[in-house]
Design a protein around this motif. Structure first.
Motif, short mmCIF file in Angstrom:
data_model
loop_
_atom_site.label_atom_id
_atom_site.label_comp_id
_atom_site.label_asym_id
_atom_site.label_seq_id
_atom_site.Cartn_x
_atom_site.Cartn_y
_atom_site.Cartn_z
N SER A 1 2.44 50.03 81.59
CA SER A 1 1.30 50.89 81.26
C SER A 1 0.41 51.16 82.47
CB SER A 1 0.46 50.26 80.13
OG SER A 1 1.23 50.11 78.96
N THR B 1 1.91 58.36 78.28
CA THR B 1 2.97 57.84 77.42
C THR B 1 4.22 58.71 77.41
OG1 THR B 1 2.04 59.00 75.49
CG2 THR B 1 1.29 56.75 75.89
N SER C 1 5.10 49.65 73.40
CA SER C 1 4.10 50.34 74.21
C SER C 1 2.75 50.38 73.52
CB SER C 1 4.58 51.76 74.51
OG SER C 1 3.61 52.49 75.23
N LEU D 1 -0.76 48.63 74.76
CA LEU D 1 -2.00 49.39 74.91
C LEU D 1 -3.16 48.65 74.25
CD1 LEU D 1 -0.59 52.94 74.26
CD2 LEU D 1 -1.94 52.30 76.26
#
Length: 369
Positions: free
Chosen positions: A82, A266, A292, A296
């Protein structure tokens, strides 16, 4: 089997050529900034450049993980996964647009969980009656997402309850509550690493863990570092052009955060999930999308809060707009309902994409300030 592998290699080579050509967006964005092009054009080109660079970081991280081995490689993948969202969020925080950063967090969660997973299920399901994955793994991921989201939303619920007068003698500010919640979320992330990479590594291993690296170690590190530096530069352009772009397009900055900035960070995960679903590796696609979103919640959001405190521009986890709360909470429960049975069909993917569009419309109709 040989034919299938050859076709996959050919498709990967074509994708790499396209990505290589898209790197031209970086010098284009620099030229547009130098000549003083319209803000919306500079914003769009810089955002597209960050999306392309995020995919190169993903590829470099994947190659670096293959050099490091299964356990350390898994740690590298989840830690660097990320980078684009974090760097972009930090520059928006530095510009003082805290509501936009919160919108970016919301958009990233619904973007990977609804749009990304929905597109992956659609791609994989259109040529197959159904795709299957391990119910235990799907259940664990969706449960982790629900628990993570509950932890993220707690500061907003606490703040709302205090403002309505249901709590007396509240001795903590929103900033202090968010800092405490961020520390807890990061500790949960550390526990999640131990769970997925050590104690239950077999349950979360992917099909390509033993693949040989295609890049050298130096190339992998060089790609990651170079792309991160360029993303930081492009992120500064994006943060500077955010408000002028919103004004020129007559949109609320919050909408740009939920849709545009979120998808910028993303997009690499969305494309990767679609690729694996196309190859009938739905377990990997699910792991990418939900993993993911979990990262986050447990990493990016807490780090933004902690770093912003040192920047003297504190950001909180108190989502004032109820639409954020609804979008995040409903996403977690919808994904849980779809993935828990261990089977997916193309119509479920269509439903996920449809919910994402409806939530996006809700933010689109927010009146610009």
């Amino acid at each position: 089997m040989v034919v299938v592998k050859t076709c996959a290699a050919t498709e990967q080579a074509r994708a790499s050529m396209v990505l290589m050509s898209l790197l031209a967006l970086v010098p284009v964005s620099l030229v547009l900034t130098f000549i003083g092009a319209p803000p919306w054009l500079r914003f769009v080109t810089s955002a597209a450049a960050v999306a392309v660079l995020a995919e190169w970081i993903r590829r470099g991280t994947e190659q670096l993980a293959r050099h490091a081995g299964a356990t350390v490689g898994g740690l590298i993948m989840v830690t660097l996964g990320s980078v684009a969202e974090l760097v972009l969020g930090l520059f928006v925080v530095a510009s003082g647009q805290m509501a936009v950063v919160q919108a970016q967090i919301t958009g990233s969660i619904i973007g990977t969980s609804l749009l990304g997973l929905g597109i992956a299920i659609l791609i994989g399901g259109l040529s197959r009656q159904r795709q299957t994955l391990k119910p235990a793994k799907a259940g664990l991921l969706s449960t982790l997402l629900i628990l993570s989201v509950i932890a993220l939303l707690l500061p907003a619920i606490f703040d709302y309850t205090a403002r309505q007068g249901h709590l007396r003698d509240v001795r903590i500010t929103d900033e202090e509550l968010s800092l405490g919640a961020s520390i807890v979320l990061l500790l949960l992330y550390a526990g999640n690493l131990g769970y997925t990479l050590v104690t239950h590594r077999d349950a979360f291993g992917d099909e390509e863990a033993d693949a040989a690296p295609a890049w050298g170690l130096g190339v992998s590190l060089g790609v990651i570092i170079t792309c991160t530096v360029v993303i930081a530069m492009e992120s500064e352009f994006i943060s500077d052009m955010l408000i002028p772009t919103a004004g020129a397009l007559r949109m609320a900055p919050e909408f740009l955060g939920v849709i545009v900035l979120a998808l910028v960070g993303t997009s690499a995960d969305i494309f990767a999930a679609g690729w694996f679903a196309h190859r009938d590796q739905m377990a990997l696609a699910l792991n990418i999308c939900i993993g993911s979103a979990i990262q986050l919640v447990l990493v990016v959001a807490p780090l933004l809060v902690l770093i912003s405190a040192f920047m003297a521009k504190p950001m909180t986890l108190v989502f004032v707009n109820p639409l954020h709360l609804f979008a995040i909470a409903s996403t977690a429960f919808i994904v849980n309902a779809v993935a828990r049975d261990g089977e997916t069909t193309w119509f479920e993917g269509l439903l996920l994409v449809g919910v994402y569009v409806l939530i996006g419309l809700g933010f689109f109709f927010i009146r610009p300030a």
